[in-house]
Design an enzyme around this catalytic site. Structure first.
Site, PDB file in Angstrom:
ATOM      1  N   GLY A   1      93.641 -15.741 -21.614  1.00  0.00           N
ATOM      2  CA  GLY A   1      93.499 -14.626 -20.683  1.00  0.00           C
ATOM      3  C   GLY A   1      94.068 -13.351 -21.250  1.00  0.00           C
ATOM      4  O   GLY A   1      94.844 -13.365 -22.216  1.00  0.00           O
TER       5      GLY A   1
ATOM      6  N   VAL B   1      97.541 -13.761 -22.970  1.00  0.00           N
ATOM      7  CA  VAL B   1      98.149 -15.076 -22.743  1.00  0.00           C
ATOM      8  C   VAL B   1      97.456 -16.117 -23.608  1.00  0.00           C
ATOM      9  O   VAL B   1      96.229 -16.178 -23.665  1.00  0.00           O
ATOM     10  CB  VAL B   1      98.063 -15.476 -21.254  1.00  0.00           C
ATOM     11  CG1 VAL B   1      98.706 -16.852 -21.032  1.00  0.00           C
ATOM     12  CG2 VAL B   1      98.758 -14.432 -20.382  1.00  0.00           C
TER      13      VAL B   1
ATOM     14  N   LYS C   1     102.899 -15.467 -23.314  1.00  0.00           N
ATOM     15  CA  LYS C   1     102.387 -14.142 -22.958  1.00  0.00           C
ATOM     16  C   LYS C   1     102.929 -13.133 -23.961  1.00  0.00           C
ATOM     17  O   LYS C   1     104.140 -12.996 -24.126  1.00  0.00           O
ATOM     18  CB  LYS C   1     102.817 -13.776 -21.543  1.00  0.00           C
ATOM     19  CG  LYS C   1     102.253 -12.456 -21.020  1.00  0.00           C
ATOM     20  CD  LYS C   1     102.668 -12.271 -19.561  1.00  0.00           C
ATOM     21  CE  LYS C   1     102.127 -10.987 -18.974  1.00  0.00           C
ATOM     22  NZ  LYS C   1     102.517 -10.825 -17.543  1.00  0.00           N
TER      23      LYS C   1
ATOM     24  N   ASP D   1     103.348  -8.339  -5.849  1.00  0.00           N
ATOM     25  CA  ASP D   1     101.948  -8.571  -6.180  1.00  0.00           C
ATOM     26  C   ASP D   1     101.514  -9.979  -5.760  1.00  0.00           C
ATOM     27  O   ASP D   1     100.888 -10.710  -6.530  1.00  0.00           O
ATOM     28  CB  ASP D   1     101.710  -8.371  -7.683  1.00  0.00           C
ATOM     29  CG  ASP D   1     100.247  -8.062  -8.016  1.00  0.00           C
ATOM     30  OD1 ASP D   1      99.489  -7.701  -7.087  1.00  0.00           O
ATOM     31  OD2 ASP D   1      99.875  -8.172  -9.195  1.00  0.00           O
TER      32      ASP D   1
END
Length: 317
Positions: A35, A42, A57, A150
């Site tokens: 990702g 990631v 990450k 978030d």
């Protein structure tokens, strides 16, 4: 700030296709990219010391700036302080040989709550169980003075598709209450618009855990109905709904929702922070009562506390 993917530079694309080009990620080995977001890429990797799969990450080298680096490292510091079964597990963080910051977390195979909502309609009991688990994660974060900022379906992972093992991820814009150095300026909107509380949407830099509870209410509403609590054709339409529109009673779309759950959901989505439950612990008590007796009415006292909240307050005192 939405976590939409951004195009990678030519160099970053080459590295994404050949993670072996990245050197010095501690003792960890990179396997393949899984990702990419606004600040980080990631990878799936391995900890050779344990043979355990990990998520690595990396701060994107083509999307720099000191503010982004500070925010990335604040995420690592936040996760390092949090140990809870409903929060992704922190393993390590550091800097690669070429100066890129990295964060290592447990590998969570499975799907996101966002994908699960799109795939199927969730049962009321499953929604209560999920909300209970994420509320416990929020209580742990808030106890450390951290506001996630978030909370949304894509930031809730269901390992192996198991709702009972749901984990909260992505503390990239988490904020420590009372921090002297703020990465968010007054008036700057930070979060994901469809889930943020009115005070967060207005750029209030001093939001507290009740903003996360509003977002939790938005997620729970979507789980129950299959529809976003606040949606529109463009961002300003969504913002107007968050600031001005009250959501309709959830039972209009899902009649089998218990009255007590509908009442709790309405309070989570109250426009003013002071009209929401005071803490994640209080929400957890209400959800536990619902899990035990879904038909229990959420009766308000003259003080504005539900019976469940009064019981919690009595125990706390």
């Amino acid at each position: 700030m939405n976590n939409a993917d951004e195009p990678l530079s030519q160099a970053a694309t080459l590295i994404a296709a050949n993670p072996g080009l990245i050197r010095g990620v501690g003792p960890f080995r990179l396997s393949h990219q899984v990702g990419a977001g606004g600040m980080g890429v990631v990878y799936r990797g391995e900890d050779p010391r344990t043979g355990r799969a990990v998520a690595i990450k990396l701060l994107r080298s083509d999307h720099g700036g000191q503010a982004h680096r500070e925010r990335f490292m604040r995420e690592a510091s936040a996760l390092a302080r949090l140990r809870h079964p409903a929060i992704v597990e922190y393993i390590d963080h550091g800097t690669t040989e070429d100066g890129r910051d990295y964060l290592v977390m447990e590998w969570l195979g499975g799907t996101t709550l966002e994908a699960e909502i799109r795939r199927t309609r969730l049962g009321v009991t499953a929604c209560i169980a999920l909300a209970t688990r994420i509320t416990a994660a929020l209580a742990a974060a808030h106890a450390q003075g951290l506001v996630h900022r978030d909370i949304k379906p894509s930031n809730i992972i269901l390992p192996d598709g198991d709702m009972d093992q749901a984990k909260l991820v992505d503390f990239g814009i988490a904020r420590e209450r009372g921090a002297q150095h703020l990465l968010t300026a007054t008036g700057v909107m930070l979060g994901t618009l469809g889930y943020m509380a009115p005070e967060q949407a207005c750029g209030d830099p001093d939001i507290d855990g009740r903003a996360d509870l509003f977002a939790l209410g938005s997620v729970l509403y979507e789980c129950l109905t299959g529809e976003a609590a606040f949606a529109g054709e463009h961002p300003m339409a969504v913002l107007a709904k968050i600031l001005l529109d009250n959501i309709p009673d959830v039972r209009l779309l899902r009649p089998e929702v218990p009255p007590a759950l509908a009442s709790l959901l309405a309070r989570l989505l109250a426009k003013r922070p002071e009209d929401r439950p005071e803490s994640a612990e209080i929400v957890g008590v209400a959800l536990a009562a619902l899990a035990h007796d879904p038909g229990t009415e959420s009766v308000s006292s003259p003080s504005g506390l539900t019976l469940q909240e009064q019981r919690f307050s009595s125990v706390a005192l």
